[in-house]
Design a protein around this motif. Sequence first.
Motif, PDB file in Angstrom:
ATOM      1  N   THR A 167      25.717 -28.933  28.547  1.00  0.00           N
ATOM      2  CA  THR A 167      24.842 -28.409  27.494  1.00  0.00           C
ATOM      3  C   THR A 167      25.430 -28.590  26.098  1.00  0.00           C
ATOM      4  O   THR A 167      24.762 -28.269  25.112  1.00  0.00           O
ATOM      5  N   ASP A 168      26.671 -29.078  26.008  1.00  0.00           N
ATOM      6  CA  ASP A 168      27.252 -29.273  24.684  1.00  0.00           C
ATOM      7  C   ASP A 168      28.300 -30.373  24.690  1.00  0.00           C
ATOM      8  O   ASP A 168      28.782 -30.801  25.742  1.00  0.00           O
ATOM      9  N   PHE A 169      28.641 -30.829  23.502  1.00  0.00           N
ATOM     10  CA  PHE A 169      29.586 -31.937  23.331  1.00  0.00           C
ATOM     11  C   PHE A 169      30.073 -31.887  21.887  1.00  0.00           C
ATOM     12  O   PHE A 169      29.293 -31.596  20.974  1.00  0.00           O
ATOM     13  N   GLY A 217      32.237 -34.736  12.572  1.00  0.00           N
ATOM     14  CA  GLY A 217      31.605 -33.621  13.262  1.00  0.00           C
ATOM     15  C   GLY A 217      30.444 -34.131  14.082  1.00  0.00           C
ATOM     16  O   GLY A 217      29.294 -34.082  13.661  1.00  0.00           O
ATOM     17  N   ALA A 218      30.757 -34.648  15.284  1.00  0.00           N
ATOM     18  CA  ALA A 218      29.734 -35.297  16.105  1.00  0.00           C
ATOM     19  C   ALA A 218      29.577 -34.564  17.433  1.00  0.00           C
ATOM     20  O   ALA A 218      30.525 -33.953  17.933  1.00  0.00           O
ATOM     21  N   GLY A 219      28.360 -34.654  18.008  1.00  0.00           N
ATOM     22  CA  GLY A 219      28.125 -34.055  19.312  1.00  0.00           C
ATOM     23  C   GLY A 219      26.721 -33.519  19.436  1.00  0.00           C
ATOM     24  O   GLY A 219      25.789 -34.008  18.802  1.00  0.00           O
ATOM     25  N   TYR A 220      26.577 -32.474  20.235  1.00  0.00           N
ATOM     26  CA  TYR A 220      25.287 -31.782  20.337  1.00  0.00           C
ATOM     27  C   TYR A 220      25.503 -30.398  20.931  1.00  0.00           C
ATOM     28  O   TYR A 220      26.543 -30.109  21.532  1.00  0.00           O
ATOM     29  N   GLU A 221      24.535 -29.549  20.747  1.00  0.00           N
ATOM     30  CA  GLU A 221      24.566 -28.185  21.272  1.00  0.00           C
ATOM     31  C   GLU A 221      23.168 -27.806  21.727  1.00  0.00           C
ATOM     32  O   GLU A 221      22.240 -27.703  20.915  1.00  0.00           O
ATOM     33  N   ALA A 222      22.997 -27.645  23.054  1.00  0.00           N
ATOM     34  CA  ALA A 222      21.694 -27.273  23.605  1.00  0.00           C
ATOM     35  C   ALA A 222      21.491 -25.764  23.621  1.00  0.00           C
ATOM     36  O   ALA A 222      20.373 -25.285  23.807  1.00  0.00           O
ATOM     37  N   GLY A 223      22.578 -25.012  23.432  1.00  0.00           N
ATOM     38  CA  GLY A 223      22.476 -23.563  23.411  1.00  0.00           C
ATOM     39  C   GLY A 223      23.011 -23.012  22.111  1.00  0.00           C
ATOM     40  O   GLY A 223      22.481 -23.270  21.035  1.00  0.00           O
ATOM     41  N   GLU A 265      27.209 -15.817  32.947  1.00  0.00           N
ATOM     42  CA  GLU A 265      26.556 -15.380  31.718  1.00  0.00           C
ATOM     43  C   GLU A 265      27.105 -14.042  31.229  1.00  0.00           C
ATOM     44  O   GLU A 265      27.367 -13.871  30.035  1.00  0.00           O
ATOM     45  N   ASN A 266      27.282 -13.065  32.144  1.00  0.00           N
ATOM     46  CA  ASN A 266      27.785 -11.773  31.672  1.00  0.00           C
ATOM     47  C   ASN A 266      29.310 -11.726  31.614  1.00  0.00           C
ATOM     48  O   ASN A 266      29.877 -10.813  31.027  1.00  0.00           O
ATOM     49  N   ALA A 267      29.985 -12.731  32.194  1.00  0.00           N
ATOM     50  CA  ALA A 267      31.448 -12.773  32.144  1.00  0.00           C
ATOM     51  C   ALA A 267      31.962 -13.511  30.918  1.00  0.00           C
ATOM     52  O   ALA A 267      33.023 -13.174  30.379  1.00  0.00           O
ATOM     53  N   LEU A 268      31.213 -14.530  30.473  1.00  0.00           N
ATOM     54  CA  LEU A 268      31.688 -15.378  29.377  1.00  0.00           C
ATOM     55  C   LEU A 268      30.632 -15.512  28.276  1.00  0.00           C
ATOM     56  O   LEU A 268      30.292 -16.622  27.862  1.00  0.00           O
ATOM     57  N   PRO A 269      30.113 -14.399  27.740  1.00  0.00           N
ATOM     58  CA  PRO A 269      29.120 -14.490  26.667  1.00  0.00           C
ATOM     59  C   PRO A 269      29.801 -14.873  25.352  1.00  0.00           C
ATOM     60  O   PRO A 269      31.011 -14.654  25.176  1.00  0.00           O
ATOM     61  N   PRO A 270      29.066 -15.439  24.404  1.00  0.00           N
ATOM     62  CA  PRO A 270      29.662 -15.770  23.102  1.00  0.00           C
ATOM     63  C   PRO A 270      30.288 -14.568  22.403  1.00  0.00           C
ATOM     64  O   PRO A 270      31.273 -14.706  21.662  1.00  0.00           O
ATOM     65  N   SER A 271      29.764 -13.380  22.652  1.00  0.00           N
ATOM     66  CA  SER A 271      30.260 -12.171  21.983  1.00  0.00           C
ATOM     67  C   SER A 271      31.672 -11.797  22.396  1.00  0.00           C
ATOM     68  O   SER A 271      32.316 -10.979  21.729  1.00  0.00           O
ATOM     69  N   ARG A 272      32.190 -12.402  23.460  1.00  0.00           N
ATOM     70  CA  ARG A 272      33.535 -12.020  23.913  1.00  0.00           C
ATOM     71  C   ARG A 272      34.603 -12.441  22.917  1.00  0.00           C
ATOM     72  O   ARG A 272      35.761 -12.009  23.041  1.00  0.00           O
ATOM     73  N   GLN A 273      34.268 -13.279  21.950  1.00  0.00           N
ATOM     74  CA  GLN A 273      35.217 -13.616  20.895  1.00  0.00           C
ATOM     75  C   GLN A 273      35.671 -12.359  20.161  1.00  0.00           C
ATOM     76  O   GLN A 273      36.814 -12.275  19.703  1.00  0.00           O
ATOM     77  N   PHE A 274      34.790 -11.373  20.076  1.00  0.00           N
ATOM     78  CA  PHE A 274      35.051 -10.196  19.259  1.00  0.00           C
ATOM     79  C   PHE A 274      35.445  -8.970  20.082  1.00  0.00           C
ATOM     80  O   PHE A 274      36.059  -8.037  19.560  1.00  0.00           O
ATOM     81  N   ALA A 275      35.094  -8.970  21.355  1.00  0.00           N
ATOM     82  CA  ALA A 275      35.450  -7.854  22.238  1.00  0.00           C
ATOM     83  C   ALA A 275      35.223  -8.291  23.680  1.00  0.00           C
ATOM     84  O   ALA A 275      34.319  -9.085  23.953  1.00  0.00           O
ATOM     85  N   PRO A 276      36.038  -7.797  24.611  1.00  0.00           N
ATOM     86  CA  PRO A 276      35.798  -8.128  26.021  1.00  0.00           C
ATOM     87  C   PRO A 276      34.405  -7.695  26.436  1.00  0.00           C
ATOM     88  O   PRO A 276      33.936  -6.622  26.023  1.00  0.00           O
ATOM     89  N   PRO A 277      33.702  -8.493  27.237  1.00  0.00           N
ATOM     90  CA  PRO A 277      32.351  -8.102  27.659  1.00  0.00           C
ATOM     91  C   PRO A 277      32.395  -6.861  28.537  1.00  0.00           C
ATOM     92  O   PRO A 277      33.390  -6.618  29.236  1.00  0.00           O
ATOM     93  N   PRO A 278      31.354  -6.049  28.523  1.00  0.00           N
ATOM     94  CA  PRO A 278      31.336  -4.857  29.379  1.00  0.00           C
ATOM     95  C   PRO A 278      31.377  -5.246  30.847  1.00  0.00           C
ATOM     96  O   PRO A 278      30.849  -6.278  31.250  1.00  0.00           O
ATOM     97  N   PHE A 336      23.681 -35.825  18.494  1.00  0.00           N
ATOM     98  CA  PHE A 336      23.223 -36.817  19.466  1.00  0.00           C
ATOM     99  C   PHE A 336      22.580 -36.188  20.703  1.00  0.00           C
ATOM    100  O   PHE A 336      22.665 -36.738  21.800  1.00  0.00           O
ATOM    101  N   ILE A 337      21.936 -35.048  20.532  1.00  0.00           N
ATOM    102  CA  ILE A 337      21.353 -34.384  21.700  1.00  0.00           C
ATOM    103  C   ILE A 337      20.265 -35.249  22.335  1.00  0.00           C
ATOM    104  O   ILE A 337      20.154 -35.320  23.573  1.00  0.00           O
ATOM    105  N   LYS A 338      19.462 -35.964  21.543  1.00  0.00           N
ATOM    106  CA  LYS A 338      18.391 -36.788  22.099  1.00  0.00           C
ATOM    107  C   LYS A 338      18.935 -38.016  22.818  1.00  0.00           C
ATOM    108  O   LYS A 338      18.394 -38.456  23.840  1.00  0.00           O
ATOM    109  N   GLN A 339      20.028 -38.567  22.309  1.00  0.00           N
ATOM    110  CA  GLN A 339      20.594 -39.781  22.899  1.00  0.00           C
ATOM    111  C   GLN A 339      21.514 -39.497  24.086  1.00  0.00           C
ATOM    112  O   GLN A 339      21.703 -40.378  24.936  1.00  0.00           O
ATOM    113  N   MET A 340      22.102 -38.266  24.171  1.00  0.00           N
ATOM    114  CA  MET A 340      23.147 -38.026  25.164  1.00  0.00           C
ATOM    115  C   MET A 340      22.779 -37.027  26.255  1.00  0.00           C
ATOM    116  O   MET A 340      23.170 -37.212  27.411  1.00  0.00           O
TER     117      MET A 340
END
Length: 586
Positions: A407-409, A280-286, A60-73, A299-303
């Motif tokens: 958690t995603d597809f 544009g198909a799939g799902y995202e739980a987070g 979680e602290n190594a690969l947060p979504p914010s690392r797209q913009f800067a390396p995580p602390p 398709f989060i409910k089906q998959m």
Amino acid sequence: MNYKLKNMMFGLTSVIFAHSGFAKELKLDDLFPKDRLIEVNITISEKNWDTLRYQRRTRENALPPSRQFAPPPSPYSYVEANVTIEGVTFNKVGIRKKGFLGSQNTIRPSLKVKLDHYETGRNIGGLNNLTFNNNVQDRSLMSQFMGYQIWDEAGAPGSRCAYAKVIVNGKNLGVYSHVETVREPLLKREFGNEKGTLFEGTVVDFYPEWEGSFERKTGDDKKGRELIVKVTNALQGGGGKPFFGGSVSGRAWVPNNGNYDKVWFMPEFVDSNWIKGVNGAGYEAGQGFEKLISKNFNFIKQMHYKASSLYLRFPFELKNLDDIQKTKNLLLRMKCDDGFVAYINGNEIARYNAPQSPKWDSMATSSGDDGSNATFVAFNINKHRDKFRTGNNLLAIHGMNISLESTDFLQVAELQTNEHDYQKAIWELIDEEAFYKFWALEGLLSFWDGYSGNRNNYFIYLNPDTGKFHFMPWGADCLFEKFSRLRVDRRSPRSVRLKGLVARKLYQIPSVRKKYAATIKQLMVEHWNEDKLLAETERIETMLTPHISDYQWRSVRFDAIREFIRNRRADVEIEINGKDMPIWPK
């Protein structure tokens, strides 16, 4: 070696012992002997030692979504200690834990020593930051020492490496690898110029709008990131001309049986009872893919926890085939998490992370990080031009997730014609000969956690003399193993790694595969002598054995590297000695 200053003199740092009355000089060269271990004694309070060793990095602290913009602390902080290296004492230095996820250990942590953390100006030959790796991931204890040595002998820029016996408060922690930190002294020695921009890549690559994810270490930040953007654009292919994509309509079904496994992708199959939606198909739980997924194709409910496969069918029309027949590059571009097989008019045209015979409940054979999967990756389908036809066509996609628990597809598709000259664009920004050697060395030594193997553990240096990026290895404790420990398709080639975007894009070009094969052949002729390599493992074992701690002995297996050395030639030559190297992905 092309970039080295063979006779360079290193600066000296002297430390005066408080009780001795004389000074002892420690040179940078003294820290990298080949025939013995250097001794490192650390004196640290129990409080500081516990603070250091119990700090940890999590996914979680190594690969947060914010690392797209800067390396995580960093989760690691410096604490105060006294360090004696080869009899020279440095009082009041900064010391911290280091390591990503696989090498963390509370009993024998990897360590960073910052000589000038509390007192500025202290260094050894210009180097103020020392790296001691615990070898937790390397059962042979030889991966880094021998790997960096082969890199150096091959004339490729990289760190020096020695062994260290690390003692903390009188307790032997065993054998560590002392790896030369990549900073100005190394750049000066390898390139003759340390004024360029240096970035470290940690599970990152040249994704669109991800230039902030690279961690700058030295040099002009703005100039370096501008070149990263240019490399990203070169890999994306410039301005292609889509003839299928965007919000095109299609139908989808989450299969619950195999009744249609052999017919669902055929043009004549009737899909009128499938769900209707747009590309544009799939799902995202987070968080991550939610903006890429269309409303009806969520398709989060089906998959989620229920299914790993999704069938997609997209009809489209072509008025003529002129552009498809004439274009330099006919491309299928996919945003995909985690695998797929694509068909045009019932004929397979591309696959990625897919099992050999996919079925209704198949799972992807491997996975990547979300940053990569959310950007388009191009698959050259030039050899399938004849599968298209004037009038009605069908693109069918079998999308596969890595697991039911994922958690995603994601599955997003585009077809385009493209006149982009990938080689020309890439080699204007990355040094061609240097990259071939770097890439082939990663392949020969089977660096499964490096740039081409995992988009990880590498540096890129903007050399002021060439104006181009040069790649260097880091974290080389994952060499000399035939298969990756990550979820990678074991049917993939053994002589080349293709996770890194630069390597992957180039490998699709026949002339590149030919030159790669020639490069690795030459490296084997000059630097892969089994008798010498095996003799070196025996010498190293003899040198290390007296210094291995009781705790460390539990995981040591010297023969692991010997098995690799004995078998490597056969594994590589079967792929590089044919008319062409293995096509991958298939």
